[in-house]
Motif scaffolding. Structure first.
Motif, short mmCIF file in Angstrom:
data_model
loop_
_atom_site.label_atom_id
_atom_site.label_comp_id
_atom_site.label_asym_id
_atom_site.label_seq_id
_atom_site.Cartn_x
_atom_site.Cartn_y
_atom_site.Cartn_z
N GLN A 218 33.39 29.90 38.69
CA GLN A 218 34.74 30.44 38.90
C GLN A 218 35.64 30.20 37.70
OE1 GLN A 218 37.69 28.23 39.62
NE2 GLN A 218 38.94 30.08 39.42
N VAL A 219 35.64 28.96 37.18
CA VAL A 219 36.49 28.65 36.02
C VAL A 219 36.07 29.47 34.81
CG1 VAL A 219 37.16 26.84 34.40
CG2 VAL A 219 37.09 26.34 36.84
N GLY B 156 37.47 33.44 31.26
CA GLY B 156 37.06 34.45 30.29
C GLY B 156 37.80 35.77 30.46
N ALA B 157 37.93 36.21 31.73
CA ALA B 157 38.62 37.48 31.99
C ALA B 157 40.09 37.40 31.59
CB ALA B 157 38.49 37.84 33.47
N LEU B 158 40.77 36.31 31.96
CA LEU B 158 42.19 36.18 31.65
C LEU B 158 42.41 35.96 30.15
CD1 LEU B 158 43.23 34.01 34.74
CD2 LEU B 158 43.86 36.39 34.31
N ALA B 159 41.50 35.26 29.49
CA ALA B 159 41.61 35.07 28.04
C ALA B 159 41.47 36.40 27.31
CB ALA B 159 40.54 34.08 27.55
N SER B 160 40.56 37.23 27.76
CA SER B 160 40.39 38.55 27.14
C SER B 160 41.64 39.40 27.31
CB SER B 160 39.18 39.26 27.76
OG SER B 160 38.00 38.51 27.55
N ILE B 161 42.25 39.34 28.50
CA ILE B 161 43.48 40.11 28.75
C ILE B 161 44.60 39.58 27.86
CG2 ILE B 161 45.24 40.64 30.47
CD1 ILE B 161 42.98 40.57 32.58
N ASP C 146 35.29 34.62 54.98
CA ASP C 146 35.47 33.36 54.25
C ASP C 146 35.78 33.60 52.78
OD1 ASP C 146 35.07 31.93 56.51
OD2 ASP C 146 33.10 31.15 56.00
N ALA C 147 35.11 34.59 52.18
CA ALA C 147 35.36 34.90 50.76
C ALA C 147 36.80 35.35 50.56
CB ALA C 147 34.38 35.97 50.28
N LEU C 148 37.33 36.16 51.48
CA LEU C 148 38.72 36.59 51.39
C LEU C 148 39.67 35.39 51.44
CD1 LEU C 148 39.28 39.82 53.54
CD2 LEU C 148 39.81 39.49 51.12
N LYS C 149 39.40 34.47 52.34
CA LYS C 149 40.28 33.30 52.49
C LYS C 149 40.20 32.40 51.26
CE LYS C 149 40.01 33.14 57.55
NZ LYS C 149 39.51 32.38 58.71
N ILE C 150 38.99 32.21 50.72
CA ILE C 150 38.85 31.38 49.52
C ILE C 150 39.63 32.00 48.36
CG2 ILE C 150 37.22 30.47 47.82
CD1 ILE C 150 35.10 30.45 50.05
N GLY C 151 39.47 33.32 48.18
CA GLY C 151 40.21 34.00 47.12
C GLY C 151 41.71 33.92 47.31
N THR D 41 39.78 38.66 42.95
CA THR D 41 38.58 39.51 42.84
C THR D 41 37.37 38.69 42.41
OG1 THR D 41 39.96 41.41 42.24
CG2 THR D 41 37.61 41.55 41.75
N VAL D 42 37.52 37.88 41.37
CA VAL D 42 36.39 37.11 40.85
C VAL D 42 35.92 36.09 41.88
CG1 VAL D 42 35.69 35.42 39.11
CG2 VAL D 42 37.01 37.44 38.43
N ILE D 43 36.87 35.36 42.49
CA ILE D 43 36.49 34.33 43.45
C ILE D 43 35.82 34.96 44.67
CG2 ILE D 43 37.39 32.56 45.02
CD1 ILE D 43 39.54 31.98 42.89
N TYR D 44 36.36 36.10 45.13
CA TYR D 44 35.74 36.80 46.27
C TYR D 44 34.30 37.19 45.93
CZ TYR D 44 34.62 40.55 49.54
OH TYR D 44 33.99 41.33 50.47
N ALA D 45 34.12 37.77 44.74
CA ALA D 45 32.78 38.23 44.34
C ALA D 45 31.81 37.06 44.24
CB ALA D 45 32.86 38.99 43.02
N VAL D 46 32.23 35.97 43.59
CA VAL D 46 31.35 34.81 43.43
C VAL D 46 31.03 34.19 44.79
CG1 VAL D 46 31.11 32.51 42.41
CG2 VAL D 46 32.18 34.35 41.10
#
Length: 630
Positions: free
Chosen positions: A114-115, A120-125, A344-349, A329-334
């Protein structure tokens, strides 16, 4: 002069008066903090925005950027940070080392992925919008961190911190807390010039390991004997002082070694999770934790500069939307890839989509080391602050979406539901009932309206159908018309009575066995003439009482005689209550008469008790006794 200008002048005069008299009244600032919290938190809870947003809003209003009533947030930040420290200690008390070991895959796997992906995604943006690569990497990794201080209380408030999604979310938070140290070292590495770079060397590493060792030894081998010794003094204040000494000591040792204070408190909590003093420690720390955590949120609110937000509102808005969208999005996908359900993925994200409080520390260090410009850091700090304020809203929307998905779970196909017995409600009670029936080879059809319960049952091989037993069409589809016996095992009294009425009206041939919530519910079922009922805790309480008698020296024959007498008295009392009212049959209960203390003068003159006076004093009877719950 307009009304707005007049109001502004009045506010400025009040603020100046407060500042001028602050030195003369040292309690003025604590009064301001307490008053702001007492006003804001209930208001925001009424608006269903949560207490965290209330604390943040209170901090914004009294902070230096709005009214200026509290013009120096830094003066209380170190004290407020103790709220996070105490929170992590209490969470650690709930996690035994064995349980933490079972979370290792989520901590090192899910957390690291996740980190890395979010960073990486936010650094690229960030690089796309003009930041150099060093600043982009620091900003991306800083924004990838989430807030333990916000996420953990939100899940704890809902009672979901120990749920499957709560455990996975907390695993990520643990990894992020651990990641702060190498990220600060990364800032030093990126700093221009050799004088500014101070990467962690061998001495620093040894100091960190020594700090961990000190905390482990103290918590494992020193504190338990100390608590045992102090408990003999019968002084509650000393026990509270010792608890605070332990938490603050562990936090200080870790901070001196360059680690996180919260990490030290968390480690101390884990090491004492199996201690016999665990509950005492939790009770002693809890009041301080609540107040200081609220102060932390208010301090964060004070750091939000509304002028910076206003001047850069477009960048801040884009930044908040980008951070929340990317992380969710990333946390949900992972989470989905690593085995979590959609809900559960929605709640974690949702609970981890915000920025974290450690980002403030990271961005501040980056500015000091000339890795990042101050203006950029201010905008990023505003993004983190606003995302923190939006956390309860984002999490609420994610949880609502997950619940809506659960509510839309398709009706089960009852085409193969032909059991002789229909069990309605497959919780703890219904599962045991089903075991008895299945042990004799009896076909059972089980239905439940809790989607999580159905999924859990299916993992153990049970065929449970989704459906609400209070709906006639579901009862028909589940085979109530062909069932020899219907066992109503739901734990809600209102739902139970609705199901009973439907069954008696439309399926009168089926035998009706019902779980009763309490004595009053049992009386209602008797009035409905069900075939059998049992109060859900009565049988276990009788068995428990018999075991207590046996432990105190009674023979099994004596215990059996007492149990038979108790059941007889209870049956007779139920019959009397059914005929004469809920207060009937009191003479059948074993009670200990209240005797006056010797040599004690009565406080009022005695009087005869008649039926009239008994009715007149009925209001003094405790509700649970008057209602017949005993």
């Amino acid at each position: 002069m307009s009304t707005a200008q007049a109001a502004q002048n009045v506010a400025e005069h009040v603020t100046q008066a407060v500042v001028d008299h602050a030195s003369e009244a040292p309690l003025l600032y604590p009064l301001i903090l307490l008053a702001a919290a007492v006003i804001a938190v209930p208001l925001f809870r009424q608006l269903r925005l949560g207490s965290v947003v209330g604390y943040l809003a209170a901090g914004v209003v009294i902070g230096p950027h709005v009214t200026g009533l509290f013009d120096d947030p830094e003066s209380v930040f170190s004290l407020a940070e103790l709220g996070v420290v105490l929170l992590l200690f209490i969470i650690g008390l709930e996690l035994k080392p064995s349980r933490l070991w079972t979370m290792r895959h989520d901590i090192l796997g899910f957390g690291l992925i996740q980190v890395a992906l979010c960073g990486g995604a936010l650094a690229s943006i960030g690089h796309m919008f003009g930041l150099n690569w060093h600043a982009s990497i620091i900003s991306g990794l800083g924004l990838a961190l989430s807030s333990t201080a916000f996420a953990a209380p939100l899940m704890e408030e809902r009672g979901e911190l120990t749920s499957p999604y709560g455990q996975r979310a907390f695993s990520i938070l643990l990894l992020q807390d651990l990641a702060v140290v190498p990220l600060l070292a990364l800032v030093a590495i990126f700093a221009p010039g050799k004088d500014a770079a101070h990467p962690a060397g061998l001495a620093t590493t040894l100091a960190m390991l020594a700090a961990v060792g000190i905390v482990v030894v103290a918590a494992r081998y020193v504190m338990n004997p100390l608590f045992s010794l102090l408990s003999k003094t019968k002084s509650h204040e000393i026990m509270t002082a010792a608890a605070l000494l332990l938490v603050l000591g562990a936090a200080t040792v870790m901070e001196l070694a360059g680690l996180s204070m919260a990490l030290g408190a968390f480690l101390a909590g884990i090491l004492l999770a199996e201690s016999s003093f665990r509950h005492e420690l939790e009770a002693d720390i809890e009041p301080f934790r609540g107040l200081l955590l609220g102060l932390f949120f208010m301090t964060v609110g004070m750091t939000i500069d509304l002028e910076v937000v206003y001047r850069n509102w477009l960048w801040v808005t884009v930044g908040v939307f980008t951070v929340v969208a990317v992380k969710l999005t990333v946390i949900y996908a992972v989470a989905r890839v690593t085995g979590s359900s959609h809900e559960d993925a929605l709640k974690i994200g949702g609970v981890l989509a915000q920025g974290g409080e450690f980002a403030f520390v990271l961005f501040g260090a980056a500015v000091t080391a000339h890795v990042m410009k101050a203006d950029n850091a201010n905008i990023l700090t505003a993004v983190v602050g606003v995302s923190l304020a939006l956390t309860p809203i984002v999490f609420g929307l994610a949880a609502r979406a997950a619940k809506k998905r659960e509510a839309k779970m398709p009706e089960a196909d009852f085409s193969d539901a032909d059991g002789r017995v229909l069990v309605i409600g497959f919780g703890r009670f219904g599962q045991v009932v089903s075991q008895f029936l299945m042990a004799r080879g009896i076909d059972v059809t089980a239905i439940d309206r809790d989607a999580d319960q159905i999924r859990a049952a299916r993992r153990f091989g049970f065929q449970v159908y989704y459906g609400d037993g209070a709906r006639l069409d579901v009862l028909r589809a589940a085979g109530a018309g062909n069932a020899v016996l219907v066992a109503v095992c739901v734990d809600e009294r209102k739902s139970s009575m609705q199901i009973v009425e439907l069954l008696q009206q439309h399926f009168p041939l089926a035998k009706l066995y019902v779980r009763a919530y309490d004595r009053r519910h049992a009386l209602d079922l008797l009035r409905r003439n069900v075939d059998f009922h049992i109060r859900e805790l009565y049988g276990s309480a009788v068995t428990f009482g018999g075991a207590c008698l046996e432990a105190l020296g009674a023979s099994r024959e004596e215990v059996a005689a007492v149990e038979a007498d108790m059941r007889r008295r209870d049956t007779e009392r139920l019959a009397l209550q059914l005929a004469e009212g809920e207060l009937a049959g009191k003479n059948l209960m074993h009670v200990k008469p209240v005797m006056p203390e010797p040599l004690t003068q009565p406080k009022r003159e005695g009087r005869a008790l008649s039926l009239e006076t008994e009715e007149a004093t009925r209001e003094d009877v405790p509700p649970e006794v008057a209602a017949g719950h005993l």
